[in-house]
Design an enzyme around this catalytic site. Structure first.
Site, PDB file in Angstrom:
ATOM      1  N   GLY A 246      -6.078  21.230  -0.292  1.00 22.13           N
ATOM      2  CA  GLY A 246      -6.024  20.617   1.288  1.00 22.13           C
ATOM      3  C   GLY A 246      -6.428  19.441   1.254  1.00 22.13           C
ATOM      4  N   GLY A 247      -7.691  19.222   1.763  1.00 22.01           N
ATOM      5  CA  GLY A 247      -8.310  17.863   2.194  1.00 22.01           C
ATOM      6  C   GLY A 247      -7.852  16.878   1.216  1.00 22.01           C
TER       7      GLY A 247
ATOM      8  N   GLU B  56      -7.131  31.930  -2.989  1.00 27.19           N
ATOM      9  CA  GLU B  56      -8.271  31.039  -2.217  1.00 27.19           C
ATOM     10  C   GLU B  56      -9.177  31.520  -1.591  1.00 27.19           C
ATOM     11  OE1 GLU B  56      -5.630  27.069  -1.098  1.00 27.19           O
ATOM     12  OE2 GLU B  56      -5.221  28.790   0.418  1.00 27.19           O
TER      13      GLU B  56
ATOM     14  N   ASN C 250      -1.345  20.652   0.140  1.00 30.25           N
ATOM     15  CA  ASN C 250      -1.048  21.161   1.350  1.00 30.25           C
ATOM     16  C   ASN C 250      -1.779  19.949   2.567  1.00 30.25           C
ATOM     17  OD1 ASN C 250      -0.914  22.780   3.687  1.00 30.25           O
ATOM     18  ND2 ASN C 250      -2.413  24.395   3.446  1.00 30.25           N
ATOM     19  N   TRP C 251      -1.047  19.440   3.223  1.00 33.90           N
ATOM     20  CA  TRP C 251      -1.134  18.619   4.047  1.00 33.90           C
ATOM     21  C   TRP C 251      -2.048  19.233   5.422  1.00 33.90           C
ATOM     22  CZ3 TRP C 251       2.686  14.028   4.261  1.00 33.90           C
ATOM     23  CH2 TRP C 251       3.067  13.276   3.087  1.00 33.90           C
ATOM     24  N   LYS C 252      -1.492  20.463   5.794  1.00 33.48           N
ATOM     25  CA  LYS C 252      -1.780  21.175   6.978  1.00 33.48           C
ATOM     26  C   LYS C 252      -1.392  20.155   8.197  1.00 33.48           C
ATOM     27  CE  LYS C 252      -5.818  23.049   4.629  1.00 33.48           C
ATOM     28  NZ  LYS C 252      -6.824  23.776   4.651  1.00 33.48           N
TER      29      LYS C 252
ATOM     30  N   GLY D  16     -11.990  24.245   2.833  1.00 33.32           N
ATOM     31  CA  GLY D  16     -12.287  23.205   3.991  1.00 33.32           C
ATOM     32  C   GLY D  16     -13.827  23.107   4.035  1.00 33.32           C
TER      33      GLY D  16
ATOM     34  N   HIS E 281      -1.039  31.889   3.797  1.00 31.27           N
ATOM     35  CA  HIS E 281      -2.277  30.968   3.900  1.00 31.27           C
ATOM     36  C   HIS E 281      -3.293  31.587   4.813  1.00 31.27           C
ATOM     37  CE1 HIS E 281      -4.979  27.672   4.367  1.00 31.27           C
ATOM     38  NE2 HIS E 281      -4.599  27.082   3.241  1.00 31.27           N
TER      39      HIS E 281
ATOM     40  N   SER F  55     -11.535  23.568  -1.670  1.00 29.57           N
ATOM     41  CA  SER F  55     -12.545  22.661  -1.969  1.00 29.57           C
ATOM     42  C   SER F  55     -12.203  22.021  -3.463  1.00 29.57           C
ATOM     43  CB  SER F  55     -14.095  22.989  -1.561  1.00 29.57           C
ATOM     44  OG  SER F  55     -13.884  23.195  -0.089  1.00 29.57           O
TER      45      SER F  55
ATOM     46  N   GLU G 260      -5.139  30.648   6.855  1.00 26.77           N
ATOM     47  CA  GLU G 260      -5.122  29.925   8.283  1.00 26.77           C
ATOM     48  C   GLU G 260      -4.295  30.659   9.183  1.00 26.77           C
ATOM     49  OE1 GLU G 260      -5.103  25.744   7.278  1.00 26.77           O
ATOM     50  OE2 GLU G 260      -7.209  25.970   6.420  1.00 26.77           O
TER      51      GLU G 260
END
Ligand code: PEP
Length: 247
Positions: free
Chosen positions: A231-232, A165, A9-11, A171, A94, A210, A96
């Site tokens: 993610g990251g 998640e 997930n590049w967000k 993150g 998600h 993470s 967010e």
């Protein structure tokens, strides 16, 4: 056999050129053929990433879709549009979006329906906040979040992937331990079993929060962890490839 899946997930990261460069680098990596790899860039990237991945095994996912299929909704993107550029997986729920866009169960349910109607596999995200974990309400929270899936027909449920998640691990650099992840994944599978019987054994449940090259192998070794939503670490080709190859 459940599908092993790693989704990146590049967000809201990378401009178009940076995104294309990341895809080109990933294509050069030796990615395990046993793992379904999904790239989930922003809407801006989708059609270019789709072209770049056409002759590869990489799949394309969306970060969001609207709850209706089209019309006067300025700034929105429908599942039908996503399907037309080659999207085959769609994130829904998600944390967010639950937090910043206040997406509730009714909206998420409509989004899941739109994806299914357009032949896109929903990746349904669930997970508790830090305070819910501290107050031992994590099972209750996840059970509630899953409830909107119980209205699906078995044929529809077969298309769904779950991503657990924990919000406190997204993150933050803080990862759930392999035991915590397994405990929740087993709980989720038990809920799926109650509602969909034997189909539960076929459903891939991904861990997200993470996840990185250093901890992926231990997480993926757990019986009910079928991969990761990353993610990251999905923004670096080498890290993403190492996670894919961590099974
Ligand atoms: C995510 O946002 O889905 C996620 C898991 O992020 P990170 O890997 O950066 O914690």
């Amino acid at each position: 056999m459940r599908k092993k899946i790693v989704a990146g997930n590049w967000k809201m990261n990378l401009d178009l050129e940076e995104g294309k460069e990341l895809v080109r680098s990933l294509i050069q990596e030796d990615l395990s053929a046993e793992v379904e790899c999904i790239l989930i860039p922003s809407f801006v990237h989708l059609s270019e990433v789709s072209k770049l991945t056409e002759q590869t095994t990489l799949k394309l996912g969306s970060q969001n879709n609207h709850a209706v299929n089209g019309g006067a909704y300025t700034g929105e993107v429908s599942a039908k549009m996503l399907q037309s550029v080659g999207v085959s997986y769609g994130l829904v729920g998600h944390s967010e979006r639950r937090i910043y866009q206040k997406e509730d169960a009714e909206t998420l349910s409509a989004k899941v329906q739109q994806l299914l109607k357009n032949g896109i596999n929903p990746i349904f995200c669930c997970g508790e906040s830090l305070s819910e974990r501290k107050n031992s309400q994590h099972f209750e929270t996840v059970e509630k979040q899953l409830q909107l899936l119980w209205e699906l027909e078995p044929k529809e449920f077969e298309q769904v992937i779950i991503a657990y998640e924990p919000v406190w691990a997204i993150g933050t650099g803080e990862t759930a331990t392999a035991e915590q992840a397994q405990e929740m994944h087993a709980f989720i599978r038990a809920q799926l079993q109650k509602n969909f019987g034997t189909l539960a054994a076929q459903c891939s449940i991904l861990y997200g929060g993470s996840c990185k090259p250093g901890n992926a192998a231990e997480l993926f070794a757990q019986e009910d962890v079928d991969g990761g939503l990353i993610g990251g670490a999905s923004l670096k080709a080498k890290d993403f490839a190492a996670i894919v190859n961590a099974f």
